[in-house]
Write a protein that holds these residues in place. Structure first.
Motif, PDB file in Angstrom:
ATOM      1  N   ASP A  35      31.438  86.324  36.022  1.00 52.52           N
ATOM      2  CA  ASP A  35      31.355  85.395  37.153  1.00 52.52           C
ATOM      3  C   ASP A  35      30.653  86.027  38.359  1.00 52.52           C
ATOM      4  O   ASP A  35      29.866  85.374  39.035  1.00 52.52           O
ATOM      5  CB  ASP A  35      32.750  84.906  37.560  1.00 52.52           C
ATOM      6  CG  ASP A  35      33.369  83.990  36.516  1.00 52.52           C
ATOM      7  OD1 ASP A  35      32.620  83.413  35.694  1.00 52.52           O
ATOM      8  OD2 ASP A  35      34.605  83.851  36.520  1.00 52.52           O
ATOM      9  N   GLU A  36      30.924  87.296  38.625  1.00 51.00           N
ATOM     10  CA  GLU A  36      30.264  87.982  39.739  1.00 51.00           C
ATOM     11  C   GLU A  36      28.767  88.157  39.475  1.00 51.00           C
ATOM     12  O   GLU A  36      27.953  88.020  40.395  1.00 51.00           O
ATOM     13  CB  GLU A  36      30.918  89.339  39.990  1.00 51.00           C
ATOM     14  CG  GLU A  36      32.328  89.233  40.552  1.00 51.00           C
ATOM     15  CD  GLU A  36      33.075  90.558  40.554  1.00 51.00           C
ATOM     16  OE1 GLU A  36      33.947  90.713  41.425  1.00 51.00           O
ATOM     17  OE2 GLU A  36      32.796  91.436  39.697  1.00 51.00           O
ATOM     18  N   VAL A  37      28.400  88.446  38.231  1.00 45.55           N
ATOM     19  CA  VAL A  37      26.985  88.567  37.875  1.00 45.55           C
ATOM     20  C   VAL A  37      26.283  87.237  38.083  1.00 45.55           C
ATOM     21  O   VAL A  37      25.206  87.169  38.683  1.00 45.55           O
ATOM     22  CB  VAL A  37      26.804  89.065  36.423  1.00 45.55           C
ATOM     23  CG1 VAL A  37      25.347  88.926  35.970  1.00 45.55           C
ATOM     24  CG2 VAL A  37      27.270  90.512  36.284  1.00 45.55           C
ATOM     25  N   VAL A  38      26.890  86.151  37.589  1.00 48.21           N
ATOM     26  CA  VAL A  38      26.292  84.818  37.746  1.00 48.21           C
ATOM     27  C   VAL A  38      26.119  84.489  39.225  1.00 48.21           C
ATOM     28  O   VAL A  38      25.054  84.022  39.651  1.00 48.21           O
ATOM     29  CB  VAL A  38      27.139  83.744  37.022  1.00 48.21           C
ATOM     30  CG1 VAL A  38      26.704  82.340  37.413  1.00 48.21           C
ATOM     31  CG2 VAL A  38      27.048  83.941  35.515  1.00 48.21           C
ATOM     32  N   GLU A  39      27.135  84.741  40.036  1.00 46.89           N
ATOM     33  CA  GLU A  39      27.048  84.450  41.468  1.00 46.89           C
ATOM     34  C   GLU A  39      25.936  85.262  42.132  1.00 46.89           C
ATOM     35  O   GLU A  39      25.131  84.731  42.903  1.00 46.89           O
ATOM     36  CB  GLU A  39      28.386  84.740  42.146  1.00 46.89           C
ATOM     37  CG  GLU A  39      28.391  84.391  43.613  1.00 46.89           C
ATOM     38  CD  GLU A  39      29.751  84.650  44.262  1.00 46.89           C
ATOM     39  OE1 GLU A  39      29.751  84.867  45.488  1.00 46.89           O
ATOM     40  OE2 GLU A  39      30.787  84.638  43.565  1.00 46.89           O
ATOM     41  N   ALA A  40      25.851  86.558  41.835  1.00 44.28           N
ATOM     42  CA  ALA A  40      24.820  87.408  42.435  1.00 44.28           C
ATOM     43  C   ALA A  40      23.426  87.014  41.945  1.00 44.28           C
ATOM     44  O   ALA A  40      22.471  87.002  42.716  1.00 44.28           O
ATOM     45  CB  ALA A  40      25.093  88.875  42.111  1.00 44.28           C
ATOM     46  N   ALA A  41      23.310  86.675  40.677  1.00 45.19           N
ATOM     47  CA  ALA A  41      22.008  86.356  40.085  1.00 45.19           C
ATOM     48  C   ALA A  41      21.485  84.994  40.513  1.00 45.19           C
ATOM     49  O   ALA A  41      20.276  84.757  40.469  1.00 45.19           O
ATOM     50  CB  ALA A  41      22.096  86.426  38.569  1.00 45.19           C
ATOM     51  N   GLU A  42      22.358  84.094  40.934  1.00 51.39           N
ATOM     52  CA  GLU A  42      21.898  82.766  41.337  1.00 51.39           C
ATOM     53  C   GLU A  42      21.033  82.806  42.591  1.00 51.39           C
ATOM     54  O   GLU A  42      20.337  81.847  42.881  1.00 51.39           O
ATOM     55  CB  GLU A  42      23.079  81.807  41.477  1.00 51.39           C
ATOM     56  CG  GLU A  42      23.582  81.372  40.116  1.00 51.39           C
ATOM     57  CD  GLU A  42      24.745  80.409  40.158  1.00 51.39           C
ATOM     58  OE1 GLU A  42      25.378  80.247  41.223  1.00 51.39           O
ATOM     59  OE2 GLU A  42      25.024  79.824  39.102  1.00 51.39           O
ATOM     60  N   THR A  43      21.025  83.926  43.314  1.00 53.07           N
ATOM     61  CA  THR A  43      20.100  84.061  44.434  1.00 53.07           C
ATOM     62  C   THR A  43      18.669  84.204  43.931  1.00 53.07           C
ATOM     63  O   THR A  43      17.722  83.940  44.658  1.00 53.07           O
ATOM     64  CB  THR A  43      20.448  85.281  45.315  1.00 53.07           C
ATOM     65  OG1 THR A  43      20.328  86.470  44.529  1.00 53.07           O
ATOM     66  CG2 THR A  43      21.843  85.170  45.888  1.00 53.07           C
ATOM     67  N   VAL A  44      18.514  84.617  42.676  1.00 56.55           N
ATOM     68  CA  VAL A  44      17.198  84.818  42.058  1.00 56.55           C
ATOM     69  C   VAL A  44      16.754  83.574  41.300  1.00 56.55           C
ATOM     70  O   VAL A  44      15.598  83.174  41.366  1.00 56.55           O
ATOM     71  CB  VAL A  44      17.245  86.020  41.086  1.00 56.55           C
ATOM     72  CG1 VAL A  44      15.936  86.191  40.366  1.00 56.55           C
ATOM     73  CG2 VAL A  44      17.650  87.268  41.823  1.00 56.55           C
ATOM     74  N   GLY A  45      17.665  82.978  40.552  1.00 58.01           N
ATOM     75  CA  GLY A  45      17.303  81.829  39.731  1.00 58.01           C
ATOM     76  C   GLY A  45      18.485  81.311  38.948  1.00 58.01           C
ATOM     77  O   GLY A  45      19.634  81.576  39.274  1.00 58.01           O
ATOM     78  N   GLN A  46      18.175  80.596  37.898  1.00 61.54           N
ATOM     79  CA  GLN A  46      19.213  80.000  37.054  1.00 61.54           C
ATOM     80  C   GLN A  46      19.699  81.014  36.031  1.00 61.54           C
ATOM     81  O   GLN A  46      18.936  81.846  35.548  1.00 61.54           O
ATOM     82  CB  GLN A  46      18.657  78.777  36.336  1.00 61.54           C
ATOM     83  CG  GLN A  46      18.249  77.675  37.292  1.00 61.54           C
ATOM     84  CD  GLN A  46      17.622  76.533  36.542  1.00 61.54           C
ATOM     85  OE1 GLN A  46      16.573  76.691  35.929  1.00 61.54           O
ATOM     86  NE2 GLN A  46      18.274  75.384  36.584  1.00 61.54           N
ATOM     87  N   THR A  47      20.981  80.903  35.680  1.00 57.01           N
ATOM     88  CA  THR A  47      21.561  81.821  34.708  1.00 57.01           C
ATOM     89  C   THR A  47      22.022  81.081  33.467  1.00 57.01           C
ATOM     90  O   THR A  47      22.325  79.887  33.509  1.00 57.01           O
ATOM     91  CB  THR A  47      22.769  82.567  35.313  1.00 57.01           C
ATOM     92  OG1 THR A  47      23.730  81.610  35.741  1.00 57.01           O
ATOM     93  CG2 THR A  47      22.353  83.441  36.478  1.00 57.01           C
ATOM     94  N   LYS A  48      22.048  81.818  32.380  1.00 58.26           N
ATOM     95  CA  LYS A  48      22.566  81.298  31.111  1.00 58.26           C
ATOM     96  C   LYS A  48      23.459  82.388  30.528  1.00 58.26           C
ATOM     97  O   LYS A  48      23.017  83.528  30.350  1.00 58.26           O
ATOM     98  CB  LYS A  48      21.410  80.995  30.152  1.00 58.26           C
ATOM     99  CG  LYS A  48      21.870  80.556  28.782  1.00 58.26           C
ATOM    100  CD  LYS A  48      20.698  80.399  27.828  1.00 58.26           C
ATOM    101  CE  LYS A  48      21.218  80.148  26.424  1.00 58.26           C
ATOM    102  NZ  LYS A  48      20.145  80.245  25.435  1.00 58.26           N
ATOM    103  N   VAL A  49      24.715  82.043  30.252  1.00 55.28           N
ATOM    104  CA  VAL A  49      25.675  83.005  29.713  1.00 55.28           C
ATOM    105  C   VAL A  49      25.891  82.714  28.238  1.00 55.28           C
ATOM    106  O   VAL A  49      26.074  81.564  27.835  1.00 55.28           O
ATOM    107  CB  VAL A  49      27.032  82.915  30.455  1.00 55.28           C
ATOM    108  CG1 VAL A  49      28.036  83.893  29.877  1.00 55.28           C
ATOM    109  CG2 VAL A  49      26.840  83.156  31.950  1.00 55.28           C
TER     110      VAL A  49
END
Length: 191
Positions: A35-49
């Motif tokens: 969840d922390e990775v997704v939150e931090a990465a959303e500043t860059v773009g879309q995420t897929k887990v």
């Protein structure tokens, strides 16, 4: 010591991320939860887990979080991270084409022609009287256990795809911790 600029080797226009050994890269910090990775990465773009490959019983379950740049439709992930249930974020793989540029003490590491990167690593080591190292596959890079240089095929070219890592549960080294997906890229061996 001067190294070629990004524009001189064809990767101008990338975001620039900093690397701090054993701490993280850009907005990503080793030990983060999914969840922390997704939150931090959303500043860059879309995420897929997704679930990571569970090739080795010694490791706890692992998730792969792919980060796609905003505004770049249907492109490979710019960054792929691997998060272990036991260790948290332990690996950040930066795509040679779409990923941000990350430098090691002034040497750009992402998307480089591997012989050029090797020359820069040797010149850096000689100028500062320090060491550089080769991966078991023969890719040169900084003498930092948290940086594992990989090759990524781009048509007929092989470009640098660095992995920034810490050891995960049950592993002795970063090389031992490398996710099995990173032994192959684009369905082809990078060796």
């Amino acid at each position: 010591m001067a190294f070629k600029t990004e524009a001189e080797f064809g990767v101008a226009g990338r975001d620039e991320w900093s690397y701090a050994p054993a701490v993280g890269v850009g907005p990503l910090r080793f030990g983060m939860t999914v969840d922390e990775v997704v939150e931090a990465a959303e500043t860059v773009g879309q995420t897929k887990v997704s679930d990571g490959a569970q090739d080795h019983a010694i490791f706890s379950p692992t998730w792969k979080v792919e980060v796609h740049r905003r505004g770049v439709a249907a492109s490979p992930p710019a960054v792929t991270t691997y998060v272990s249930q036991a260790a948290g974020l332990f690996c950040i793989a930066v795509d040679a084409v779409n990923g941000p540029q990350v430098a090691y003490d002034g040497i750009p590491l992402v998307g480089r022609d591997l012989p050029e990167l090797e020359s820069d690593a040797i010149a850096y080591a000689e100028a500062l009287n320090v060491h550089f190292r080769y991966t078991p596959e023969g890719y040169a890079g900084p003498d930092d256990p948290g940086v594992v240089m990989r090759g990524q095929l781009l048509g007929p070219l092989l470009r640098s795809r660095p992995l920034f890592m810490v050891t995960r549960d049950g592993a002795n080294t970063e090389w031992d911790s490398m996710p099995s997906e990173e032994y192959r890229f684009n369905g082809q061996s990078t060796a």
